[in-house]
Design a protein around this motif. Structure first.
Motif, short mmCIF file in Angstrom:
data_model
loop_
_atom_site.label_atom_id
_atom_site.label_comp_id
_atom_site.label_asym_id
_atom_site.label_seq_id
_atom_site.Cartn_x
_atom_site.Cartn_y
_atom_site.Cartn_z
N VAL A 225 0.85 -1.19 0.00
CA VAL A 225 0.00 0.00 0.00
C VAL A 225 0.89 1.24 0.00
CG1 VAL A 225 -1.80 1.30 1.22
CG2 VAL A 225 -1.88 -1.21 1.18
N LEU A 226 1.89 1.25 0.84
CA LEU A 226 2.83 2.37 0.90
C LEU A 226 3.54 2.53 -0.45
CD1 LEU A 226 4.31 4.52 2.65
CD2 LEU A 226 6.00 2.73 3.14
N ARG A 227 3.99 1.43 -0.99
CA ARG A 227 4.68 1.47 -2.29
C ARG A 227 3.76 2.05 -3.37
NH1 ARG A 227 6.44 -3.60 -2.38
NH2 ARG A 227 8.44 -3.02 -1.51
N GLU A 228 2.50 1.62 -3.35
CA GLU A 228 1.52 2.08 -4.35
C GLU A 228 1.26 3.58 -4.23
OE1 GLU A 228 -3.28 1.58 -4.99
OE2 GLU A 228 -2.16 -0.14 -4.21
N ILE A 229 1.05 4.07 -3.02
CA ILE A 229 0.72 5.50 -2.88
C ILE A 229 1.92 6.39 -3.15
CG2 ILE A 229 -1.20 5.04 -1.30
CD1 ILE A 229 0.63 6.11 1.00
N CYS A 230 3.12 5.86 -3.00
CA CYS A 230 4.34 6.65 -3.24
C CYS A 230 4.81 6.58 -4.69
CB CYS A 230 5.45 6.19 -2.31
SG CYS A 230 5.14 6.57 -0.57
N ALA A 231 4.30 5.64 -5.46
CA ALA A 231 4.76 5.44 -6.84
C ALA A 231 4.68 6.71 -7.69
CB ALA A 231 4.01 4.29 -7.50
N PRO A 232 3.64 7.53 -7.57
CA PRO A 232 3.55 8.72 -8.43
C PRO A 232 4.49 9.87 -8.03
CG PRO A 232 1.37 8.08 -7.64
CD PRO A 232 2.36 7.29 -6.88
N ILE A 233 5.12 9.78 -6.86
CA ILE A 233 6.02 10.85 -6.43
C ILE A 233 7.28 10.81 -7.29
CG2 ILE A 233 7.36 11.83 -4.52
CD1 ILE A 233 5.45 10.35 -2.59
N VAL A 234 7.69 11.99 -7.77
CA VAL A 234 8.92 12.08 -8.54
C VAL A 234 10.07 11.53 -7.70
CG1 VAL A 234 10.60 13.67 -9.59
CG2 VAL A 234 8.14 14.02 -9.96
N LYS A 235 10.84 10.65 -8.32
CA LYS A 235 11.94 10.01 -7.60
C LYS A 235 13.16 10.91 -7.60
CE LYS A 235 9.60 6.01 -8.94
NZ LYS A 235 8.33 6.71 -9.00
N GLY A 236 13.70 11.14 -6.43
CA GLY A 236 14.90 11.94 -6.29
C GLY A 236 16.13 11.06 -6.31
N GLU A 237 17.16 11.55 -5.72
CA GLU A 237 18.46 10.87 -5.71
C GLU A 237 18.37 9.45 -5.14
OE1 GLU A 237 22.68 11.46 -3.41
OE2 GLU A 237 21.57 13.26 -3.97
N GLY A 238 17.56 9.27 -4.12
CA GLY A 238 17.46 7.96 -3.47
C GLY A 238 16.44 7.04 -4.09
N GLY A 239 15.75 7.47 -5.11
CA GLY A 239 14.77 6.64 -5.79
C GLY A 239 13.48 6.48 -5.00
N SER A 240 12.68 5.51 -5.41
CA SER A 240 11.36 5.31 -4.82
C SER A 240 11.44 4.92 -3.35
CB SER A 240 10.55 4.29 -5.61
OG SER A 240 11.24 3.06 -5.65
N GLN A 241 12.47 4.17 -2.97
CA GLN A 241 12.58 3.73 -1.58
C GLN A 241 12.73 4.93 -0.63
OE1 GLN A 241 15.61 0.85 -0.70
NE2 GLN A 241 14.62 0.29 1.21
N THR A 242 13.40 5.97 -1.06
CA THR A 242 13.54 7.17 -0.22
C THR A 242 12.18 7.83 -0.03
OG1 THR A 242 15.80 7.50 -0.98
CG2 THR A 242 14.69 9.42 -0.03
N ASN A 243 11.37 7.89 -1.09
CA ASN A 243 10.02 8.46 -0.96
C ASN A 243 9.17 7.63 0.00
OD1 ASN A 243 10.66 10.50 -2.78
ND2 ASN A 243 9.78 9.41 -4.53
N GLU A 244 9.26 6.31 -0.13
CA GLU A 244 8.50 5.42 0.75
C GLU A 244 8.93 5.61 2.21
OE1 GLU A 244 9.34 1.62 -1.02
OE2 GLU A 244 8.38 2.23 -2.90
N THR A 245 10.22 5.72 2.43
CA THR A 245 10.73 5.90 3.79
C THR A 245 10.27 7.24 4.36
OG1 THR A 245 12.65 4.52 3.31
CG2 THR A 245 12.83 6.01 5.20
N MET A 246 10.27 8.29 3.55
CA MET A 246 9.84 9.60 4.02
C MET A 246 8.36 9.58 4.45
SD MET A 246 9.32 13.20 1.98
CE MET A 246 8.18 12.39 0.88
N ILE A 247 7.50 9.04 3.59
CA ILE A 247 6.06 9.00 3.91
C ILE A 247 5.83 8.11 5.12
CG2 ILE A 247 3.78 8.30 3.06
CD1 ILE A 247 4.88 10.92 1.80
N TRP A 248 6.47 6.95 5.16
CA TRP A 248 6.30 6.03 6.29
C TRP A 248 6.78 6.67 7.58
CZ3 TRP A 248 8.76 0.47 6.70
CH2 TRP A 248 8.11 -0.23 7.72
N ALA A 249 7.93 7.32 7.55
CA ALA A 249 8.46 7.95 8.76
C ALA A 249 7.51 9.03 9.27
CB ALA A 249 9.85 8.53 8.49
N LEU A 250 6.96 9.81 8.36
CA LEU A 250 6.03 10.87 8.77
C LEU A 250 4.77 10.29 9.42
CD1 LEU A 250 6.18 13.37 5.76
CD2 LEU A 250 6.76 13.87 8.14
#
Length: 194
Positions: free
Chosen positions: A133-158
């Motif tokens: 679910v986390l992976r799915e909701i983060c998929a549309p976020i533009v991937k930065g230097e750390g890629g999709s996993q960094t976006n997933e970690t940011m949303i999950w941490a928040l």
């Protein structure tokens, strides 16, 4: 006269899991024992051992159900396709908070470092499905230097940090509506792929 124990017609494992979830609903991890589980399920004190070799096996079974409920809660308010990505993230976060605030004992069991059977395929699959679910909701976020996993970690941490804070202060000053509003406010501006 001895009270007759109910017969579960071969579904004792499910009844024991349900009893364990109920015990966690009214207490915390310290209130969960094989003996209390048997009493809650209305079976002999030895009956749980036929389905759970030890407390770790019981914890793993409860976590498995917990992760299924958790994924369902995160998906419950997600809008249908096509989705606005930010609204989808906010909706899944509200589901995350709803689950945490409504199932504190189970949430703590799942995320509190409780011993679990890391080889339990059902548990691993349920946890992976929740993470999807986390992976799915983060998929549309533009991937930065750390890629999709960094976006997933940011949303999950928040959202996880907010859930922990809400649980820590729930007897004080924060309720679900305030947690939802805080989630909306702390979710940073995000750039989405088009």
């Amino acid at each position: 006269m001895v009270k007759k124990k109910p017969h579960h017609h071969g579904n004792l494992r499910a009844a024991l899991i349900e009893a364990g979830l109920e015990l966690l609903q009214v207490g915390n991890l310290e209130t969960l024992s094989m003996r209390k589980l048997a009493v809650k399920a209305g079976v002999s004190h030895a009956a749980p051992a036929h389905h759970f070799a030890n407390l770790t096996a019981l914890h793993s079974a409860l976590m498995t159900e917990g992760y299924k409920m958790f994924a369902e809660s995160m998906r419950a308010d997600m809008p249908p396709e096509p989705r606005d990505p930010r609204e989808t993230i906010l909706a899944a976060g509200r589901g995350y908070l709803t689950f945490a605030l409504s199932n504190e004992g189970l949430f703590n069991l799942m995320f509190g470092g409780t011993p679990r059977d890391h080889n339990d395929e059902n548990l691993n699959q349920a946890a992976d499905d929740a993470y999807d679910v986390l992976r799915e909701i983060c998929a549309p976020i533009v991937k930065g230097e750390g890629g999709s996993q960094t976006n997933e970690t940011m949303i999950w941490a928040l959202i996880h940090g907010l859930a922990r804070l809400a649980l820590h202060t729930k007897r004080g000053s924060i309720n679900a509506a305030q947690a939802f509003e805080t989630w909306r406010l702390i979710l940073p501006p995000l750039e989405f792929e088009t």
